[in-house]
Design a protein around this motif. Structure first.
Motif, PDB file in Angstrom:
ATOM      1  N   ILE A  21     -40.785  -0.695-118.196  1.00  0.00           N
ATOM      2  CA  ILE A  21     -39.987   0.514-118.412  1.00  0.00           C
ATOM      3  C   ILE A  21     -40.594   1.316-119.560  1.00  0.00           C
ATOM      4  O   ILE A  21     -40.776   2.532-119.460  1.00  0.00           O
ATOM      5  N   GLU A  22     -40.943   0.644-120.657  1.00  0.00           N
ATOM      6  CA  GLU A  22     -41.543   1.324-121.812  1.00  0.00           C
ATOM      7  C   GLU A  22     -42.878   1.973-121.449  1.00  0.00           C
ATOM      8  O   GLU A  22     -43.215   3.029-121.980  1.00  0.00           O
ATOM      9  N   LYS A  23     -43.616   1.345-120.544  1.00  0.00           N
ATOM     10  CA  LYS A  23     -44.907   1.886-120.111  1.00  0.00           C
ATOM     11  C   LYS A  23     -44.738   2.940-119.016  1.00  0.00           C
ATOM     12  O   LYS A  23     -45.708   3.474-118.503  1.00  0.00           O
ATOM     13  N   ASN A  24     -43.491   3.222-118.670  1.00  0.00           N
ATOM     14  CA  ASN A  24     -43.140   4.222-117.663  1.00  0.00           C
ATOM     15  C   ASN A  24     -43.685   3.879-116.275  1.00  0.00           C
ATOM     16  O   ASN A  24     -43.939   4.760-115.465  1.00  0.00           O
ATOM     17  N   LEU A  25     -43.851   2.602-116.008  1.00  0.00           N
ATOM     18  CA  LEU A  25     -44.244   2.165-114.666  1.00  0.00           C
ATOM     19  C   LEU A  25     -43.018   1.885-113.812  1.00  0.00           C
ATOM     20  O   LEU A  25     -43.075   2.006-112.594  1.00  0.00           O
ATOM     21  N   GLU A  46     -43.021  -4.846-107.318  1.00  0.00           N
ATOM     22  CA  GLU A  46     -43.903  -5.688-106.496  1.00  0.00           C
ATOM     23  C   GLU A  46     -45.299  -5.088-106.402  1.00  0.00           C
ATOM     24  O   GLU A  46     -46.294  -5.805-106.448  1.00  0.00           O
ATOM     25  N   GLU A  47     -45.380  -3.762-106.324  1.00  0.00           N
ATOM     26  CA  GLU A  47     -46.685  -3.089-106.303  1.00  0.00           C
ATOM     27  C   GLU A  47     -47.420  -3.301-107.626  1.00  0.00           C
ATOM     28  O   GLU A  47     -48.628  -3.576-107.649  1.00  0.00           O
ATOM     29  N   GLU A  59     -53.111   0.708-117.877  1.00  0.00           N
ATOM     30  CA  GLU A  59     -53.529   2.112-117.823  1.00  0.00           C
ATOM     31  C   GLU A  59     -54.027   2.497-116.435  1.00  0.00           C
ATOM     32  O   GLU A  59     -53.712   3.572-115.925  1.00  0.00           O
ATOM     33  N   THR A  60     -54.775   1.623-115.797  1.00  0.00           N
ATOM     34  CA  THR A  60     -55.271   1.910-114.453  1.00  0.00           C
ATOM     35  C   THR A  60     -54.126   1.934-113.452  1.00  0.00           C
ATOM     36  O   THR A  60     -54.096   2.793-112.562  1.00  0.00           O
ATOM     37  N   ILE A  61     -53.182   1.025-113.592  1.00  0.00           N
ATOM     38  CA  ILE A  61     -52.008   1.034-112.714  1.00  0.00           C
ATOM     39  C   ILE A  61     -51.256   2.348-112.868  1.00  0.00           C
ATOM     40  O   ILE A  61     -50.818   2.954-111.888  1.00  0.00           O
TER      41      ILE A  61
END
Length: 121
Positions: A21-25, A46-47, A59-61
């Motif tokens: 959540i903090e990484k905004n993913l 899951e992704e 970062e790549t994700i």
């Protein structure tokens, strides 16, 4: 669904979910100060896990997800994702080479130690 149900569904710890959540993913809605997760959040988690298993950095994700949002199912998205995948292949090859060199060095030390032990008998 509430955080506890989401964590049980995806088999994740609180700190892990908070990190994404903090990484905004992961971007669950907040209702009355509490996160509310959807089935799309489950799919997103899951992704993220699949991409991590492939060795992608956070970062790549983030770049992959951003491309999906901006250019979903376009040639541009596929080209950029291909470049990211090829970069990870190169990184994996470098890591394999490093590990092989480490293995060779360990075998050499092992043989030296075996030789010393053989002389003792």
């Amino acid at each position: 669904m509430q955080l506890k149900i989401f964590m049980a569904t995806v088999n994740a710890k609180h700190d892990t979910v908070r990190f994404y959540i903090e990484k905004n993913l992961l971007t669950p809605d907040k209702v009355a100060g509490k996160y509310v997760f959807t089935s799309q959040d489950v799919a997103n988690y899951e992704e993220i896990m699949q991409l991590k298993k492939l060795g992608f950095s956070i970062e790549t994700i983030r770049k992959i997800k951003q491309q999906h949002i901006l250019n979903c199912s376009t040639t541009e998205q596929w080209q950029q994702n291909l470049a990211l995948v090829e970069n990870n292949i190169n990184l994996a090859e470098q890591e394999l080479k490093r590990i092989e060199q480490q293995k060779e060095a360990l075998i050499k030390v092992s043989k030296q130690l075996e030789s010393l032990l053989a002389r003792q008998h």
